[in-house]
Motif scaffolding. Structure first.
Motif, PDB file in Angstrom:
ATOM      1  N   VAL A  41       9.842   1.121 -12.640  1.00  0.00           N
ATOM      2  CA  VAL A  41       9.024   0.062 -13.226  1.00  0.00           C
ATOM      3  C   VAL A  41       9.820  -0.648 -14.317  1.00  0.00           C
ATOM      4  O   VAL A  41      10.531  -0.017 -15.097  1.00  0.00           O
ATOM      5  N   LEU A  42       9.697  -1.974 -14.367  1.00  0.00           N
ATOM      6  CA  LEU A  42      10.255  -2.763 -15.456  1.00  0.00           C
ATOM      7  C   LEU A  42       9.104  -3.310 -16.289  1.00  0.00           C
ATOM      8  O   LEU A  42       8.149  -3.880 -15.746  1.00  0.00           O
ATOM      9  N   ALA A  83      11.638   2.566  -4.629  1.00  0.00           N
ATOM     10  CA  ALA A  83      12.489   3.596  -5.242  1.00  0.00           C
ATOM     11  C   ALA A  83      13.925   3.103  -5.395  1.00  0.00           C
ATOM     12  O   ALA A  83      14.556   2.663  -4.429  1.00  0.00           O
ATOM     13  N   GLY A  84      14.442   3.141  -6.613  1.00  0.00           N
ATOM     14  CA  GLY A  84      15.823   2.766  -6.894  1.00  0.00           C
ATOM     15  C   GLY A  84      16.055   1.290  -7.117  1.00  0.00           C
ATOM     16  O   GLY A  84      17.126   0.899  -7.597  1.00  0.00           O
ATOM     17  N   GLU A  89       0.831  -1.195   0.000  1.00  0.00           N
ATOM     18  CA  GLU A  89       0.000   0.000   0.000  1.00  0.00           C
ATOM     19  C   GLU A  89       0.869   1.248   0.000  1.00  0.00           C
ATOM     20  O   GLU A  89       0.588   2.225  -0.703  1.00  0.00           O
ATOM     21  N   THR A  90       1.949   1.221   0.781  1.00  0.00           N
ATOM     22  CA  THR A  90       2.843   2.375   0.841  1.00  0.00           C
ATOM     23  C   THR A  90       3.493   2.625  -0.509  1.00  0.00           C
ATOM     24  O   THR A  90       3.612   3.756  -0.965  1.00  0.00           O
ATOM     25  N   ALA A  91       3.892   1.520  -1.184  1.00  0.00           N
ATOM     26  CA  ALA A  91       4.530   1.664  -2.499  1.00  0.00           C
ATOM     27  C   ALA A  91       3.569   2.312  -3.481  1.00  0.00           C
ATOM     28  O   ALA A  91       3.945   3.165  -4.275  1.00  0.00           O
ATOM     29  N   GLU A  92       2.253   1.896  -3.422  1.00  0.00           N
ATOM     30  CA  GLU A  92       1.286   2.471  -4.325  1.00  0.00           C
ATOM     31  C   GLU A  92       1.085   3.953  -4.049  1.00  0.00           C
ATOM     32  O   GLU A  92       0.957   4.761  -4.957  1.00  0.00           O
ATOM     33  N   GLU A  93       1.069   4.311  -2.750  1.00  0.00           N
ATOM     34  CA  GLU A  93       0.880   5.712  -2.405  1.00  0.00           C
ATOM     35  C   GLU A  93       2.044   6.554  -2.900  1.00  0.00           C
ATOM     36  O   GLU A  93       1.864   7.648  -3.430  1.00  0.00           O
ATOM     37  N   GLU A  94       3.273   6.034  -2.757  1.00  0.00           N
ATOM     38  CA  GLU A  94       4.442   6.803  -3.151  1.00  0.00           C
ATOM     39  C   GLU A  94       4.567   6.890  -4.666  1.00  0.00           C
ATOM     40  O   GLU A  94       5.004   7.888  -5.211  1.00  0.00           O
TER      41      GLU A  94
END
Length: 241
Positions: free
Chosen positions: A205-206, A128-129, A40-45
């Protein structure tokens, strides 16, 4: 450690014809997420959802004309592992065991089958990264794994691997960076299948586009699906920006 599913729908064919298929970049990690809120955090960021990734996958319109009667099918998993390898570097066993690289935050995938060509598409979102690190891990893996042989129900199949950065290929001016991988399958020196895929990174994203055929796999297929996949991802990223 990320787990992956490159080998999918693999079976030996008595006539050495066709059912050897390697697929690209799909995680099959059954371990629970140590942090239930991480996705969920990844989607928000990132502002990318699972639905967004699905919108970035290849569609029937993108693969139309690559083979007669290409139809979308359910993605299936194979059961080849490092234990089936009879010759090759340890890195190849890691490849077969889907045991290298980083874990993606989210993933979507699809597959299309035709009489001669199978096409598949995967889109992976990373923290990120980490997409850059994942691509580098893939380069490192195949720098050590150039050829290997597996036993498929008593039939030894040899796989020769070649890789190249997309920047070194004519026409592949796509994404932030990327690489192409080609795998040639043979039995007792006789070619039985050719499979290739490209990995293209855009931000975190890949997008991975792959195809397999018992005939010749050329740029008429690989460049077509790579460009279409990148266009779809770029469109999704623009929409959520």
């Amino acid at each position: 450690m990320k787990t992956r599913s490159y080998f999918r729908a693999i079976a030996p064919a008595a006539a050495l014809s066709a059912l050897l298929l390697v697929t690209a970049c799909g995680s099959d990690d059954s371990d629970p997420d140590p942090d239930p809120t991480s996705s969920e955090t990844a989607e928000e960021e990132s502002s990318l959802s699972k639905s967004d990734l699905e919108d970035a996958l290849l569609t029937e319109d993108d693969v139309e004309g690559l083979d007669d009667g290409l139809e979308e099918v359910d993605v299936t998993e194979g059961d080849i592992s490092g234990d089936d390898m009879v010759d090759g570097d340890e890195a190849c066993a890691e490849f077969l065991d889907d045991d290298y690289g980083l874990e993606e935050e989210e993933k979507a995938e699809t597959e299309f089958e035709g009489p001669v060509v199978t096409v598949y598409s995967t889109v992976e979102l990373y923290a990120a990264g980490e997409a850059e690190e994942e691509l580098e891990a893939t380069r490192d893996l195949f720098s050590d794994c150039a050829t290997f042989t597996v036993d498929l129900d008593g039939q030894e199949v040899t796989v020769d691997v070649q890789t190249i950065d997309l920047g070194d290929l004519d026409g592949y001016d796509v994404g932030d960076e990327g690489m192409a991988v080609n795998l040639d399958f043979s039995v007792e020196g006789t070619p039985v299948l050719q499979q290739g895929f490209t990995l293209v990174r855009i931000d975190d994203v890949l997008t991975i586009s792959g195809a397999a055929t018992t005939e010749t796999l050329g740029d008429d297929i690989m460049l077509t699906i790579t460009e279409a996949a990148v266009d779809r991802l770029e469109s999704v990223l623009e929409d959520v920006a």
